[in-house]
Write a protein that holds these residues in place. Structure first.
Motif, PDB file in Angstrom:
ATOM      1  N   ILE A   1       0.869  -1.177   0.000  1.00  0.00           N
ATOM      2  CA  ILE A   1       0.000   0.000   0.000  1.00  0.00           C
ATOM      3  C   ILE A   1       0.906   1.228   0.000  1.00  0.00           C
ATOM      4  O   ILE A   1       1.867   1.291   0.768  1.00  0.00           O
ATOM      5  CB  ILE A   1      -0.904   0.019   1.239  1.00  0.00           C
ATOM      6  CG1 ILE A   1      -1.692  -1.289   1.363  1.00  0.00           C
ATOM      7  CG2 ILE A   1      -1.853   1.208   1.215  1.00  0.00           C
ATOM      8  CD1 ILE A   1      -2.346  -1.490   2.720  1.00  0.00           C
TER       9      ILE A   1
ATOM     10  N   ASP B   1      -0.298   8.385   0.831  1.00  0.00           N
ATOM     11  CA  ASP B   1      -0.446   7.405   1.912  1.00  0.00           C
ATOM     12  C   ASP B   1       0.475   7.779   3.074  1.00  0.00           C
ATOM     13  O   ASP B   1       1.502   7.130   3.311  1.00  0.00           O
ATOM     14  CB  ASP B   1      -0.124   6.004   1.388  1.00  0.00           C
ATOM     15  CG  ASP B   1      -0.411   4.929   2.419  1.00  0.00           C
ATOM     16  OD1 ASP B   1      -1.445   5.032   3.096  1.00  0.00           O
ATOM     17  OD2 ASP B   1       0.406   3.998   2.555  1.00  0.00           O
TER      18      ASP B   1
ATOM     19  N   ALA C   1      -6.115   4.123   3.866  1.00  0.00           N
ATOM     20  CA  ALA C   1      -5.659   3.252   2.776  1.00  0.00           C
ATOM     21  C   ALA C   1      -5.624   1.793   3.205  1.00  0.00           C
ATOM     22  O   ALA C   1      -5.970   0.897   2.427  1.00  0.00           O
ATOM     23  CB  ALA C   1      -4.279   3.694   2.303  1.00  0.00           C
TER      24      ALA C   1
ATOM     25  N   HIS D   1      -7.713  -1.070   1.368  1.00  0.00           N
ATOM     26  CA  HIS D   1      -6.940  -2.099   0.661  1.00  0.00           C
ATOM     27  C   HIS D   1      -7.121  -3.488   1.275  1.00  0.00           C
ATOM     28  O   HIS D   1      -7.289  -4.472   0.553  1.00  0.00           O
ATOM     29  CB  HIS D   1      -5.456  -1.726   0.685  1.00  0.00           C
ATOM     30  CG  HIS D   1      -4.576  -2.604  -0.151  1.00  0.00           C
ATOM     31  ND1 HIS D   1      -4.184  -2.272  -1.430  1.00  0.00           N
ATOM     32  CD2 HIS D   1      -4.024  -3.821   0.095  1.00  0.00           C
ATOM     33  CE1 HIS D   1      -3.423  -3.229  -1.925  1.00  0.00           C
ATOM     34  NE2 HIS D   1      -3.312  -4.192  -1.009  1.00  0.00           N
TER      35      HIS D   1
END
Length: 332
Positions: free
Chosen positions: A210, A237, A245, A249
């Motif tokens: 991520i 991020d 995030a 994710h």
């Protein structure tokens, strides 16, 4: 005697299994970590959440651990490695952009004035990164990063950037995975940049990375479908963006989080809020001889508010100088 031998043969697989299990339990899975409170806090947490019947037992699907990258898994001084990649790209792309000779921050970079180029702060850095990371397909960018990371070397150590990985953190990743954890990177670095090498050096596949991203656009050129990288920010991020995030994710709240700076604070706060067993750790850079010493006053990887929060919340703080017997694998 024949019956005895037959019994021994039948029991041999069981005996071997016991020996192997005992050896595995006795082996030190974290050999680059000094014996002491920090190492024990990690081991104790893992043992608690993996012991069936324990009040803190966590089923395998919920054993999620997230790691920052820069300054947590690999070094980040004298500046973020992805920025060094972008600076190298400016030199490569300069012949195609004669206007850069009079346009900042590129003009200063081409004169060798890095301090002047970065005087514009975050906007200048974002301009450099966005410009050097766009105008190509995702496949082309992947190959450019792959070629660079295979040869580029750290300005201080002369080592490949892929050798600037913290050996204790590699051991920690392997230790967690051996105990049923799924390990993710959650970094402010570019997601497409990190995905090129994350599996090879960390054992973390690209789908478990991520990061920040630029916008991409689907196009068909000459009958070929392509994803084109645009010079526009999609998502950063960092800080409060990290838990957002991670949620988008992964879809699960991690039970363990590892960072090194104030940019990771919200990720650790979200991870270590109740209910259930939780583990949060900050890497504190205290070793000026083997690495760098910096925390509260650093312009890169500042650990100020995060350090206060860690002390207040009783999170684990790694003192790199005393808690790690080895920092990098290439150390003699």
């Amino acid at each position: 005697m024949t019956s005895f031998i037959r019994v021994v043969k039948n029991l041999l697989p069981v005996i071997l299994l016991v020996v192997v299990a005992s050896s595995a339990q006795g082996a030190d899975a974290l050999p680059s970590w000094s014996e002491g409170k920090t190492k024990q806090s990690i081991v104790a947490f893992v043992e608690r959440v993996t012991a069936e019947g324990s009040a803190d037992f966590v089923p395998v699907p919920e054993r999620i651990a997230v790691f920052d990258n820069d300054g947590t898994l690999w070094a980040e001084q004298p500046m973020y490695f992805q920025l060094l990649f972008a600076l190298d790209r400016v030199k490569v792309l300069a012949p195609q952009h004669p206007e850069w000779t009079s346009k900042e921050p590129f003009a200063s970079l081409l004169k060798g004035d890095l301090k002047g180029a970065l005087a514009g702060g975050e906007p200048a850095i974002m301009q450099i990164v966005m410009t050097t990371h766009s105008g190509m397909t995702t496949a082309e960018f992947d190959q450019i990063v792959r070629d660079w990371i295979a040869t580029a070397k750290h300005p201080k150590t002369g080592q490949l950037y892929t050798k600037m990985i913290y050996q204790p953190m590699l051991e920690l990743l392997a230790y967690l995975r051996a105990n049923g954890f799924k390990t993710f990177i959650a970094s402010g670095g570019g997601v497409d940049f990190m995905r090129v090498f994350s599996e090879e050096i960390y054992g973390i596949p690209p789908e478990q990375v991520i990061g920040s991203s630029g916008k991409t656009n689907f196009e068909v050129r000459g009958g070929t479908p392509l994803l084109m990288r645009l010079a526009e920010i999609n998502f950063i991020d960092d800080k409060a963006g990290k838990p957002v995030a991670i949620h988008q994710h992964i879809g699960r709240r991690p039970i363990a989080a590892f960072g090194n700076s104030d940019g990771d604070l919200q990720m650790l706060q979200w991870t270590c809020s109740p209910p259930g067993p939780r583990f949060c750790l900050f890497v504190r850079h205290t070793d000026a001889d083997r690495e760098w010493a910096y925390d509260r006053a650093s312009s890169i990887g500042r650990l100020d508010k995060g350090l206060d929060e860690a002390l207040n919340m009783n999170w684990t703080v790694v003192d790199m100088k005393t808690d790690w017997t080895k920092v990098f694998a290439f150390e003699q």
